[in-house]
Scaffold this motif. Structure first.
Motif, mmCIF file in Angstrom:
data_model
loop_
_atom_site.group_PDB
_atom_site.id
_atom_site.type_symbol
_atom_site.label_atom_id
_atom_site.label_comp_id
_atom_site.label_asym_id
_atom_site.label_seq_id
_atom_site.Cartn_x
_atom_site.Cartn_y
_atom_site.Cartn_z
ATOM 1 N N ARG A 115 0.804 -1.237 0.000
ATOM 2 C CA ARG A 115 0.000 0.000 0.000
ATOM 3 C C ARG A 115 0.834 1.284 0.000
ATOM 4 N NH1 ARG A 115 -3.237 2.978 -1.651
ATOM 5 N NH2 ARG A 115 -5.336 3.397 -0.879
ATOM 6 N N ASP A 116 2.138 1.175 0.238
ATOM 7 C CA ASP A 116 3.003 2.353 0.062
ATOM 8 C C ASP A 116 4.323 1.895 -0.558
ATOM 9 O OD1 ASP A 116 3.892 4.961 0.083
ATOM 10 O OD2 ASP A 116 4.423 4.975 2.210
ATOM 11 N N PHE A 117 4.213 1.003 -1.538
ATOM 12 C CA PHE A 117 5.403 0.487 -2.213
ATOM 13 C C PHE A 117 5.884 1.533 -3.203
ATOM 14 C CE2 PHE A 117 7.762 -1.823 -5.441
ATOM 15 C CZ PHE A 117 8.562 -2.661 -4.680
ATOM 16 N N TRP B 39 5.570 -1.136 6.518
ATOM 17 C CA TRP B 39 4.428 -2.002 6.225
ATOM 18 C C TRP B 39 3.179 -1.565 6.988
ATOM 19 C CZ3 TRP B 39 4.859 -5.994 2.647
ATOM 20 C CH2 TRP B 39 6.163 -6.251 2.193
ATOM 21 N N ALA B 40 3.131 -0.304 7.425
ATOM 22 C CA ALA B 40 2.045 0.148 8.302
ATOM 23 C C ALA B 40 0.695 0.281 7.593
ATOM 24 C CB ALA B 40 2.420 1.492 8.936
ATOM 25 N N ALA B 41 0.697 0.325 6.264
ATOM 26 C CA ALA B 41 -0.572 0.483 5.543
ATOM 27 C C ALA B 41 -0.994 -0.805 4.844
ATOM 28 C CB ALA B 41 -0.456 1.614 4.524
ATOM 29 N N THR B 42 -0.373 -1.923 5.218
ATOM 30 C CA THR B 42 -0.693 -3.217 4.610
ATOM 31 C C THR B 42 -2.205 -3.406 4.499
ATOM 32 O OG1 THR B 42 1.290 -4.119 5.625
ATOM 33 C CG2 THR B 42 -0.311 -5.688 4.820
ATOM 34 N N SER B 43 -2.651 -3.812 3.316
ATOM 35 C CA SER B 43 -4.089 -3.917 3.045
ATOM 36 C C SER B 43 -4.369 -5.091 2.120
ATOM 37 C CB SER B 43 -4.598 -2.630 2.366
ATOM 38 O OG SER B 43 -4.246 -1.469 3.069
ATOM 39 N N TRP B 44 -5.649 -5.303 1.865
ATOM 40 C CA TRP B 44 -6.097 -6.285 0.881
ATOM 41 C C TRP B 44 -6.845 -5.522 -0.202
ATOM 42 C CZ3 TRP B 44 -4.777 -11.249 0.406
ATOM 43 C CH2 TRP B 44 -5.526 -12.074 -0.439
ATOM 44 N N GLY B 45 -6.472 -5.735 -1.448
ATOM 45 C CA GLY B 45 -7.132 -4.983 -2.518
ATOM 46 C C GLY B 45 -6.547 -5.323 -3.874
ATOM 47 N N PRO B 46 -6.787 -4.476 -4.882
ATOM 48 C CA PRO B 46 -6.328 -4.766 -6.242
ATOM 49 C C PRO B 46 -4.831 -4.529 -6.409
ATOM 50 C CG PRO B 46 -7.441 -2.646 -6.178
ATOM 51 C CD PRO B 46 -7.584 -3.236 -4.813
ATOM 52 N N ALA B 47 -4.158 -5.459 -7.092
ATOM 53 C CA ALA B 47 -2.740 -5.264 -7.394
ATOM 54 C C ALA B 47 -2.531 -3.935 -8.103
ATOM 55 C CB ALA B 47 -2.234 -6.418 -8.268
ATOM 56 N N ASP B 48 -3.508 -3.541 -8.932
ATOM 57 C CA ASP B 48 -3.409 -2.274 -9.676
ATOM 58 C C ASP B 48 -3.143 -1.082 -8.762
ATOM 59 O OD1 ASP B 48 -4.552 -2.386 -12.779
ATOM 60 O OD2 ASP B 48 -5.244 -4.051 -11.548
ATOM 61 N N LEU B 49 -3.667 -1.132 -7.540
ATOM 62 C CA LEU B 49 -3.519 0.018 -6.643
ATOM 63 C C LEU B 49 -2.067 0.195 -6.193
ATOM 64 C CD1 LEU B 49 -5.198 2.246 -5.385
ATOM 65 C CD2 LEU B 49 -5.717 0.740 -3.481
ATOM 66 N N ASP B 50 -1.400 -0.910 -5.842
ATOM 67 C CA ASP B 50 0.025 -0.835 -5.482
ATOM 68 C C ASP B 50 0.871 -0.401 -6.679
ATOM 69 O OD1 ASP B 50 0.290 -1.357 -2.792
ATOM 70 O OD2 ASP B 50 0.969 -3.422 -3.012
ATOM 71 N N VAL B 51 0.549 -0.952 -7.849
ATOM 72 C CA VAL B 51 1.292 -0.604 -9.056
ATOM 73 C C VAL B 51 1.104 0.873 -9.373
ATOM 74 C CG1 VAL B 51 1.474 -1.012 -11.553
ATOM 75 C CG2 VAL B 51 1.227 -2.942 -9.979
ATOM 76 N N ALA B 52 -0.125 1.350 -9.247
ATOM 77 C CA ALA B 52 -0.411 2.760 -9.517
ATOM 78 C C ALA B 52 0.359 3.672 -8.570
ATOM 79 C CB ALA B 52 -1.911 3.017 -9.393
ATOM 80 N N HIS B 53 0.467 3.266 -7.304
ATOM 81 C CA HIS B 53 1.147 4.105 -6.318
ATOM 82 C C HIS B 53 2.636 4.225 -6.632
ATOM 83 C CE1 HIS B 53 1.548 6.245 -2.572
ATOM 84 N NE2 HIS B 53 2.485 5.409 -2.156
ATOM 85 N N CYS B 54 3.252 3.100 -6.971
ATOM 86 C CA CYS B 54 4.669 3.141 -7.337
ATOM 87 C C CYS B 54 4.848 3.932 -8.628
ATOM 88 C CB CYS B 54 5.226 1.731 -7.487
ATOM 89 S SG CYS B 54 7.034 1.682 -7.572
ATOM 90 N N SER B 55 3.911 3.785 -9.569
ATOM 91 C CA SER B 55 3.978 4.521 -10.831
ATOM 92 C C SER B 55 3.952 6.027 -10.592
ATOM 93 C CB SER B 55 2.804 4.131 -11.733
ATOM 94 O OG SER B 55 2.863 2.766 -12.090
ATOM 95 N N THR B 56 3.045 6.478 -9.725
ATOM 96 C CA THR B 56 2.957 7.911 -9.434
ATOM 97 C C THR B 56 4.264 8.420 -8.848
ATOM 98 O OG1 THR B 56 0.574 7.750 -9.020
ATOM 99 C CG2 THR B 56 1.686 9.690 -8.164
#
Length: 317
Positions: free
Chosen positions: A190-192, A217-234
């Motif tokens: 979640r904050d990769f 790892w404080a924001a560890t979550s369950w959700g779409p892989a796209d969200l982690d990828v989007a965060h690193c992309s930004t």
């Protein structure tokens, strides 16, 4: 050089709590403030061992954060899960999420070798490493899932940068007015992003870099892989230019990662994270400048964010 007087800046109750979690005969000999965090105080503690050597631990303390208990519980849960998975992460030593023993909610963990690398040099070699590491994180299947992801940004809270492409931003805001696409859940960091990944970079061959750890790892979550990828992309777009933001999703798929099948669904998550960043450009840019990227002023980062959001919307048309 580490300032031994820094030990005095670790608050007394916290110092006593840390000491209780050391091996017999060990003691704290020095402390050093670590920079780069936005929400927590971070210190590296050098521990004197019985045989006359030293080892390092990291103390994470939340001083003024409303969600400290939740974040520390999630981080402790992740650090308990990760040993043996092949994902390099700190080891949990102790956690005090409610400040029952320390002055403030705190977590003590092992210290990992390596350093964050935010320079443009060697980026071409690092991006595939980041992608492969994120694929490995998303492959984890914990017995107990972390809580569902939370996305706080809404169409009404987005902060359009001054001088931004008004048409592109209005279209982007319309994208997140829609309901989130359905998705298959994954274990998310979640904050990769580069600020939370440690590298060993051999000098003078930065192309030989390898990842030594993933932290925060404080924001560890369950959700779409796209969200982690989007965060690193930004983050890559803001640190290194919009083209690198667009490149990361490709690198993730090349590494075996699966994103949403439809381009419109992938765009939803990419845009959502880009717009979320619009609300915290100042806090995002500050640690980058402290790490040496002094040219990344708030204004410069806003301009890159505008260029990135515009590029995302152009890619759809």
């Amino acid at each position: 050089m580490t300032n031994h007087d820094e030990v005095a800046t670790v608050r007394p109750l916290t110092l006593a709590w840390v000491s209780r979690h050391l091996e017999v005969g060990e003691r704290i000999v020095s402390a050093e403030a670590l920079h780069g965090g936005i929400t927590a105080e971070m210190r590296r503690l050098t521990i004197g061992t019985r045989d006359g050597g030293t080892r390092d631990l990291v103390l994470r303390t939340f001083v003024t954060v409303e969600h400290a208990e939740d974040w520390l519980n999630r981080e402790a849960g992740a650090l308990t899960l990760l040993p043996g998975t092949g994902v390099p992460a700190p080891g949990l030593v102790a956690v005090d999420p409610t400040a029952a023993h320390c002055e403030y909610p705190s977590l003590l963990m092992t210290h990992l070798a390596g350093r964050t690398v935010l320079d443009d040099e060697g980026l071409e070699a690092r991006v595939p490493l980041l992608a492969r590491q994120l694929v490995a994180i998303h492959a984890l299947r914990p017995a107990e899932r972390p809580r569902e992801y939370v996305a706080l940004t809404t169409a009404d809270t987005v902060v359009t940068p001054k001088g931004a492409d008004a048409v592109a931003w209005a279209a982007a805001i319309d994208v997140i007015r829609r309901p989130a696409p359905s998705y298959e859940g994954r274990f998310l960091h979640r904050d990769f992003q580069p600020g939370n990944v440690l590298f060993d970079v051999p000098h003078p061959q930065p192309e030989g870099a390898r990842i030594t750890g993933v932290v925060d790892w404080a924001a560890t979550s369950w959700g779409p892989a796209d969200l982690d990828v989007a965060h690193c992309s930004t983050n890559l777009a803001l640190l290194h230019g919009p083209a690198w933001g667009l490149r990361f999703a490709e690198a993730y798929q090349e590494a075996g990662g699966l994103l949403a099948a439809a381009a419109s669904e992938r765009l939803y998550w990419q845009v959502r994270d880009g717009l979320a960043c619009s609300e915290e450009v100042q806090s995002v840019a500050r640690p980058w400048r402290e790490a040496g990227r002094t040219e990344l002023t708030t204004r410069a980062v806003e301009e890159r964010l505008d260029a990135y959001v515009t590029a995302l919307m152009d890619a759809l048309s």
